[in-house]
Design a protein around this motif. Structure first.
Motif, PDB file in Angstrom:
ATOM      1  N   ASN A 435       0.809  -1.226   0.000  1.00  0.00           N
ATOM      2  CA  ASN A 435       0.000   0.000   0.000  1.00  0.00           C
ATOM      3  C   ASN A 435       0.841   1.274   0.000  1.00  0.00           C
ATOM      4  O   ASN A 435       0.287   2.371   0.152  1.00  0.00           O
ATOM      5  CB  ASN A 435      -0.928   0.018   1.218  1.00  0.00           C
ATOM      6  CG  ASN A 435      -1.957  -1.107   1.171  1.00  0.00           C
ATOM      7  OD1 ASN A 435      -2.464  -1.428   0.105  1.00  0.00           O
ATOM      8  ND2 ASN A 435      -2.237  -1.698   2.324  1.00  0.00           N
ATOM      9  N   PRO A 443       1.190   6.603   0.880  1.00  0.00           N
ATOM     10  CA  PRO A 443       0.249   5.642   0.294  1.00  0.00           C
ATOM     11  C   PRO A 443       0.201   5.714  -1.227  1.00  0.00           C
ATOM     12  O   PRO A 443       0.269   6.795  -1.817  1.00  0.00           O
ATOM     13  CB  PRO A 443      -1.079   6.042   0.915  1.00  0.00           C
ATOM     14  CG  PRO A 443      -0.703   6.626   2.239  1.00  0.00           C
ATOM     15  CD  PRO A 443       0.578   7.352   2.004  1.00  0.00           C
ATOM     16  N   ARG A 447      -3.800   1.883  -1.843  1.00  0.00           N
ATOM     17  CA  ARG A 447      -4.231   2.329  -0.518  1.00  0.00           C
ATOM     18  C   ARG A 447      -5.225   3.490  -0.621  1.00  0.00           C
ATOM     19  O   ARG A 447      -6.214   3.535   0.132  1.00  0.00           O
ATOM     20  CB  ARG A 447      -3.001   2.742   0.304  1.00  0.00           C
ATOM     21  CG  ARG A 447      -3.318   3.286   1.678  1.00  0.00           C
ATOM     22  CD  ARG A 447      -4.068   2.278   2.506  1.00  0.00           C
ATOM     23  NE  ARG A 447      -4.412   2.800   3.821  1.00  0.00           N
ATOM     24  CZ  ARG A 447      -5.365   2.310   4.597  1.00  0.00           C
ATOM     25  NH1 ARG A 447      -6.108   1.271   4.172  1.00  0.00           N
ATOM     26  NH2 ARG A 447      -5.626   2.834   5.779  1.00  0.00           N
ATOM     27  N   LEU A 448      -4.985   4.402  -1.543  1.00  0.00           N
ATOM     28  CA  LEU A 448      -5.894   5.536  -1.707  1.00  0.00           C
ATOM     29  C   LEU A 448      -7.296   5.069  -2.111  1.00  0.00           C
ATOM     30  O   LEU A 448      -8.305   5.636  -1.654  1.00  0.00           O
ATOM     31  CB  LEU A 448      -5.339   6.496  -2.759  1.00  0.00           C
ATOM     32  CG  LEU A 448      -4.109   7.316  -2.318  1.00  0.00           C
ATOM     33  CD1 LEU A 448      -3.571   8.124  -3.496  1.00  0.00           C
ATOM     34  CD2 LEU A 448      -4.433   8.224  -1.153  1.00  0.00           C
ATOM     35  N   ASP A 450      -8.718   2.302  -1.191  1.00  0.00           N
ATOM     36  CA  ASP A 450      -9.360   1.773   0.021  1.00  0.00           C
ATOM     37  C   ASP A 450      -9.846   2.905   0.912  1.00  0.00           C
ATOM     38  O   ASP A 450     -10.978   2.876   1.433  1.00  0.00           O
ATOM     39  CB  ASP A 450      -8.390   0.877   0.791  1.00  0.00           C
ATOM     40  CG  ASP A 450      -8.061  -0.411   0.044  1.00  0.00           C
ATOM     41  OD1 ASP A 450      -8.870  -0.813  -0.831  1.00  0.00           O
ATOM     42  OD2 ASP A 450      -7.002  -1.020   0.329  1.00  0.00           O
ATOM     43  N   VAL A 451      -8.969   3.905   1.143  1.00  0.00           N
ATOM     44  CA  VAL A 451      -9.346   5.032   2.010  1.00  0.00           C
ATOM     45  C   VAL A 451     -10.505   5.809   1.395  1.00  0.00           C
ATOM     46  O   VAL A 451     -11.447   6.227   2.084  1.00  0.00           O
ATOM     47  CB  VAL A 451      -8.128   5.954   2.235  1.00  0.00           C
ATOM     48  CG1 VAL A 451      -8.534   7.191   3.036  1.00  0.00           C
ATOM     49  CG2 VAL A 451      -7.029   5.197   2.959  1.00  0.00           C
ATOM     50  N   GLU A 454     -13.742   3.946   1.978  1.00  0.00           N
ATOM     51  CA  GLU A 454     -14.227   4.081   3.347  1.00  0.00           C
ATOM     52  C   GLU A 454     -14.846   5.472   3.570  1.00  0.00           C
ATOM     53  O   GLU A 454     -15.927   5.596   4.164  1.00  0.00           O
ATOM     54  CB  GLU A 454     -13.068   3.854   4.328  1.00  0.00           C
ATOM     55  CG  GLU A 454     -12.550   2.426   4.357  1.00  0.00           C
ATOM     56  CD  GLU A 454     -11.306   2.279   5.212  1.00  0.00           C
ATOM     57  OE1 GLU A 454     -10.908   3.284   5.854  1.00  0.00           O
ATOM     58  OE2 GLU A 454     -10.733   1.171   5.233  1.00  0.00           O
ATOM     59  N   ALA A 455     -14.137   6.508   3.130  1.00  0.00           N
ATOM     60  CA  ALA A 455     -14.646   7.878   3.311  1.00  0.00           C
ATOM     61  C   ALA A 455     -15.938   8.096   2.527  1.00  0.00           C
ATOM     62  O   ALA A 455     -16.872   8.776   2.994  1.00  0.00           O
ATOM     63  CB  ALA A 455     -13.585   8.882   2.879  1.00  0.00           C
ATOM     64  N   GLN A 506      -6.490  13.908  10.228  1.00  0.00           N
ATOM     65  CA  GLN A 506      -7.503  13.023   9.676  1.00  0.00           C
ATOM     66  C   GLN A 506      -7.396  12.856   8.163  1.00  0.00           C
ATOM     67  O   GLN A 506      -8.089  12.030   7.569  1.00  0.00           O
ATOM     68  CB  GLN A 506      -8.907  13.516  10.025  1.00  0.00           C
ATOM     69  CG  GLN A 506      -9.351  14.784   9.292  1.00  0.00           C
ATOM     70  CD  GLN A 506      -9.042  16.042  10.080  1.00  0.00           C
ATOM     71  OE1 GLN A 506      -8.090  16.056  10.867  1.00  0.00           O
ATOM     72  NE2 GLN A 506      -9.837  17.081   9.902  1.00  0.00           N
ATOM     73  N   ASP A 507      -6.539  13.635   7.522  1.00  0.00           N
ATOM     74  CA  ASP A 507      -6.414  13.572   6.076  1.00  0.00           C
ATOM     75  C   ASP A 507      -5.439  12.466   5.651  1.00  0.00           C
ATOM     76  O   ASP A 507      -4.573  12.046   6.416  1.00  0.00           O
ATOM     77  CB  ASP A 507      -5.922  14.908   5.521  1.00  0.00           C
ATOM     78  CG  ASP A 507      -6.867  16.063   5.857  1.00  0.00           C
ATOM     79  OD1 ASP A 507      -8.072  15.783   6.019  1.00  0.00           O
ATOM     80  OD2 ASP A 507      -6.387  17.203   5.982  1.00  0.00           O
ATOM     81  N   THR A 508      -5.598  12.032   4.402  1.00  0.00           N
ATOM     82  CA  THR A 508      -4.690  11.031   3.824  1.00  0.00           C
ATOM     83  C   THR A 508      -4.204  11.546   2.487  1.00  0.00           C
ATOM     84  O   THR A 508      -5.019  11.937   1.632  1.00  0.00           O
ATOM     85  CB  THR A 508      -5.393   9.688   3.606  1.00  0.00           C
ATOM     86  OG1 THR A 508      -5.878   9.200   4.858  1.00  0.00           O
ATOM     87  CG2 THR A 508      -4.437   8.669   3.001  1.00  0.00           C
TER      88      THR A 508
END
Length: 601
Positions: A435, A443, A447-448, A450-451, A454-455, A506-508
């Motif tokens: 990831n 990431p 991985r992005l 997946d995130v 979820e978001a 909280q950001d990715t």
């Protein structure tokens, strides 16, 4: 399960054996009390030692040596190895209560040659020859030398002892009836004694085949050799196999059987006590004793002088017994409980053997009890305790194996836990590698995705604000073309580091592809995302990049709307980025929906 059953029944087996033996021993005196007591002849003898070995019965009857005879003061005569010829004289008037009765004179010792001369009142005599040299002359197959006295005219009895073996005279006078009863008693006791030892031998042979432990095998050989030695000591070899073996064997049988006993005794004790493991020096010394025993056994066959082999074997046996007793002490001091019963049995047997050796060497009074009752009782106790020691050893080993198994299980469980943790860490590491973008260490697109999923789901179900930022490094192709891909990689890693250090907790942020980066901002309105984008843009604009010095980026921003899908959301953000590039780059554009676009700096 078989092993456990065998070991648990072992003490019970010996308990019943001892109970039966004790019962028979206590019942025997009642039976024996009914017998006529034999007359012990030792103190009735007159003794004459002929050092010339040339004196004949005629010389003695002539009266020339009458004053040379000395009255005996001992019940049991013992001369050990001597080069003299021993003459014994008995007066029949003193020992024969009724000359019309038939009598038997028994000499229990194993002798090379023993001749009895029955001298009548007129001076004539008859001769009965016994001993190993005249073994065929005794019609009754019995362990002792037997002479019959049934002529009432016999006035004196002369007995001549000669040969290579120790010259002893443990002799008794019986009537015919009492002698028959004596034989019955002897056979009864002998059957119990050797039957008990044979039962132990067979039982432990069964244990060997069941447990496959060499200690039991050596114990069986030791028991067999002990039976052989004891039978030899009691002249049972002459009684049982007189016609099967040569006469020279019976003369040397004590040394031969004694060395065989020592051989298997050392092998058993070394194996049972595990001297190599617990007391290596004693193990090495035991090997030396083992070779000495083998050489002594060979010497017993080839050395003609029986006195040398008998004396050496007797003294050497005491050395071996003391060594094996000390071995047990040292193993016990090492904390090995298996030597407990061994020490009890060995102490009893060692005591009896030392007593026998002292009697052989004339250091204590000679008595038949020393060679019959004492070794018999000691052998029984020693056999029982050694067998119990073997059972005790198996139980101890079993307990140690259980403890080792428990420790092994605990160790294995610990290792399994460690391996599980390692696998979990490896899994996390692999997931991280899968990831994470290899170049920028942030990431990657996997991985992005997946995130973002979820978001997106959280915004759908909870009606929460949700924004994304898509940025592209301006003129990145020119950087690669002008400065090379290594400089381009440095720009990418610098941009990733700035973004990672500037975004909120909280950001990715991740590398979306090539020189594009995506920032996912959950719980974030469009205005807040706009402010964050501007902050990021300024950070990148003001940063001093390696080689290229200055490089800017363009930003596209949008927020989640009801009815959006991931594709529509990303497409709208991409359009906003495209608008930023169209407006001159190094700026932030927002796209509220497909119809309304507003821009920022």
């Amino acid at each position: 399960m078989m092993k456990n059953k065998i070991i648990k029944t072992n003490p019970l087996f010996y308990f019943f054996i001892v109970l039966i033996f004790t019962f028979t021993q206590f019942s025997l005196p009642c039976h024996a009390a009914e017998l006529s007591e034999p007359n012990i002849l030792g103190k009735h003898y007159e003794i004459f030692r002929d050092s010339s070995k040339k004196i004949t019965i005629e010389d003695l009857l002539s009266g020339t040596y009458d004053n040379s005879f000395v009255t005996s003061k001992e019940n049991y005569l013992f001369f050990w190895h001597t080069k003299d010829t021993i003459w014994l004289r008995l007066d029949t008037d003193e020992i024969l209560k009724d000359k019309q009765e038939s009598y038997w004179l028994e000499v229990t010792d194993k002798l090379d040659s023993i001749d009895m001369y029955l001298v009548k009142e007129d001076g004539t005599y008859s001769v009965q020859k016994r001993g190993i040299s005249n073994i065929d002359d005794q019609n009754i197959h019995y362990r002792s030398n037997l002479f019959q006295i049934q002529d009432p005219s016999v006035q004196e009895i002369y007995i001549k002892l000669d040969g290579e073996l120790p010259l002893n005279s443990i002799s008794y006078l019986f009537t015919t009836d009492s002698f028959i009863n004596k034989i019955i008693e002897y056979k009864y006791l002998t059957g119990i004694f050797y039957g008990f030892l044979s039962a132990l031998l067979i039982y432990n042979l069964f244990l060997f085949f069941s447990l496959k432990d060499k200690a039991y095998f050596y114990y069986v050989l030791y028991m067999f050799s002990f039976i052989l030695y004891q039978a030899t000591l009691n002249s049972l070899d002459i009684e049982l196999v007189r016609e099967l073996l040569p006469k020279w064997y019976f003369i040397k049988s004590s040394a031969i059987s004694g060395n065989i006993l020592l051989l298997f005794m050392i092998l058993f004790c070394k194996e049972f006590l595990e001297l190599k493991k617990y007391v290596p020096r004693f193990h090495n010394f035991g090997n030396v004793l083992l070779w000495i025993t083998i050489l002594s056994l060979i010497a017993s066959f080839i050395i003609p002088d029986v006195m040398i082999t008998n004396n050496f074997t007797t003294i050497f046996a005491v050395v071996v017994f003391i060594f094996l007793w000390l071995s047990g002490i040292f193993v016990l001091l090492k904390g090995q409980k298996m030597a407990r019963f061994y020490m009890v049995g060995w102490t009893v047997l060692l005591g009896s053997i030392i007593v026998q050796a002292l009697a052989f060497l004339s250091l204590i009074p000679f008595h038949p009890v020393i060679f019959e009752e004492v070794p018999a009782i000691a052998a029984i106790f020693e056999s029982i305790f050694l067998s119990l020691a073997l059972g005790d050893k198996i139980n101890i080993i079993k307990k140690e194996h259980q403890e080792m198994q428990q420790t092994l299980n605990e160790t294995l469980e610990h290792k399994v836990k460690e391996r599980t943790h390692e696998l979990e860490r490896a899994k996390i590491e692999l997931e991280k590698l899968a990831n994470t973008d290899r170049l920028t260490q942030i990431p990657n697109r996997v991985r992005l995705d997946d995130v973002l999923e979820e978001a997106f789901e959280h915004a759908q179900y909870h009606e929460a604000p949700f924004s994304i930022i898509l940025l592209d490094i301006d003129y990145f192709k020119e950087v690669n073309d002008e400065f090379g891909h290594q400089v381009g990689d440095l720009v990418l890693t610098n941009v990733a580091e700035i973004l990672q250090n500037t975004i909120r907790e909280q950001d990715t942020v991740g590398r979306w592809g090539g020189e594009e980066f995506l920032v996912i901002c959950p719980q974030t309105t469009l205005d807040d995302a706009l402010k964050l984008s501007e902050k990021l843009r300024q950070q990148l604009e003001n940063h001093q990049f390696p080689v290229v010095q200055r490089n800017t980026s363009s930003f596209g921003v949008t927020s989640y709307l009801d009815g959006d899908t991931r594709n529509t959301l990303l497409s709208r953000c991409d359009k906003a980025l495209y608008q930023a590039k169209e407006r001159g780059r190094n700026c932030v554009e927002i796209l509220i929906d497909d119809a309304n676009v507003s821009s920022s700096l």
